[in-house]
Design a protein around this motif. Sequence first.
Motif, short mmCIF file in Angstrom:
data_model
loop_
_atom_site.label_atom_id
_atom_site.label_comp_id
_atom_site.label_asym_id
_atom_site.label_seq_id
_atom_site.Cartn_x
_atom_site.Cartn_y
_atom_site.Cartn_z
N GLY A 64 3.93 -16.06 -3.19
CA GLY A 64 3.36 -15.59 -4.44
C GLY A 64 2.45 -14.39 -4.24
O GLY A 64 2.35 -13.86 -3.13
N THR A 65 1.79 -14.00 -5.33
CA THR A 65 0.83 -12.90 -5.24
C THR A 65 -0.53 -13.38 -5.73
O THR A 65 -0.62 -14.25 -6.60
CB THR A 65 1.27 -11.68 -6.08
N VAL A 66 -1.56 -12.81 -5.15
CA VAL A 66 -2.92 -13.12 -5.57
C VAL A 66 -3.67 -11.83 -5.85
O VAL A 66 -3.29 -10.76 -5.36
CB VAL A 66 -3.69 -13.93 -4.49
N LYS A 67 -4.71 -11.94 -6.65
CA LYS A 67 -5.57 -10.80 -6.94
C LYS A 67 -6.93 -11.04 -6.31
O LYS A 67 -7.45 -12.16 -6.36
CB LYS A 67 -5.71 -10.62 -8.45
N VAL A 68 -7.50 -10.02 -5.72
CA VAL A 68 -8.85 -10.12 -5.17
C VAL A 68 -9.84 -10.06 -6.32
O VAL A 68 -9.92 -9.05 -7.02
CB VAL A 68 -9.12 -8.99 -4.16
N VAL A 69 -10.57 -11.15 -6.54
CA VAL A 69 -11.51 -11.18 -7.67
C VAL A 69 -12.97 -11.04 -7.22
O VAL A 69 -13.87 -10.89 -8.04
CB VAL A 69 -11.33 -12.46 -8.53
N ARG A 70 -13.18 -11.10 -5.91
CA ARG A 70 -14.53 -10.82 -5.39
C ARG A 70 -14.38 -10.20 -4.02
O ARG A 70 -13.65 -10.72 -3.16
CB ARG A 70 -15.36 -12.10 -5.31
N ALA A 71 -15.06 -9.09 -3.80
CA ALA A 71 -15.01 -8.41 -2.50
C ALA A 71 -15.82 -9.20 -1.47
O ALA A 71 -16.42 -10.23 -1.78
CB ALA A 71 -15.54 -6.99 -2.65
#
Length: 154
Positions: A64-71
């Motif tokens: 799947g794909t994930v999004k970076v929501v916190r650096a």
Amino acid sequence: MAYWLLKTEPESFGIEHLAALPRRTASWDGVRNYQARNFLRDDVRRGDLAFLYHSSCAVPGIAGTVKVVRAAYADASAFDPRDPHHDPASDPAAPRWYTIDVQLQRRLPRLITLEELRAHERGKLRGLTLLQRGNRLSVMPLTSDHWRFILSLA
DNA sequence: GCCAACGTTGGC
DNA sequence: GCCAACGTTGGC
């Protein structure tokens, strides 16, 4: 925006686990490799996208794909003596290890297997770090061309 | 700074 | 479970 690939062992923490979490979000902690740490700390930005890759399992591949929501921020699991990733050398005042938060974006309709990726090793996926010999990095960048091509396989 | 020994990763 | 490849450790 940059593109990444994150490895995980589905038996301990896979896409199923991520999907079951509140807001489908998890802290990507436990990375204990300097090169991977440097990517997390220095290059991964909020808003970047990453493939979630299942390793050390019967059929390795991209799930799947994930999004970076916190650096990047300090990986507190290194400070916990009871944590399997505990590192007594990591000082809270000068953390050695970092983590990011990722949110599940999309489960691919099917697993894009390592075998299938390898079929394009000398073609569209030439240079893909995942396919390089002896590669053990758990966090690695990939080009937007590679990103798009792999998505087109799904 | 070298490098042998050791531990880990990860496909098979 | 095997083992190649790699990263880390530590004696010198």
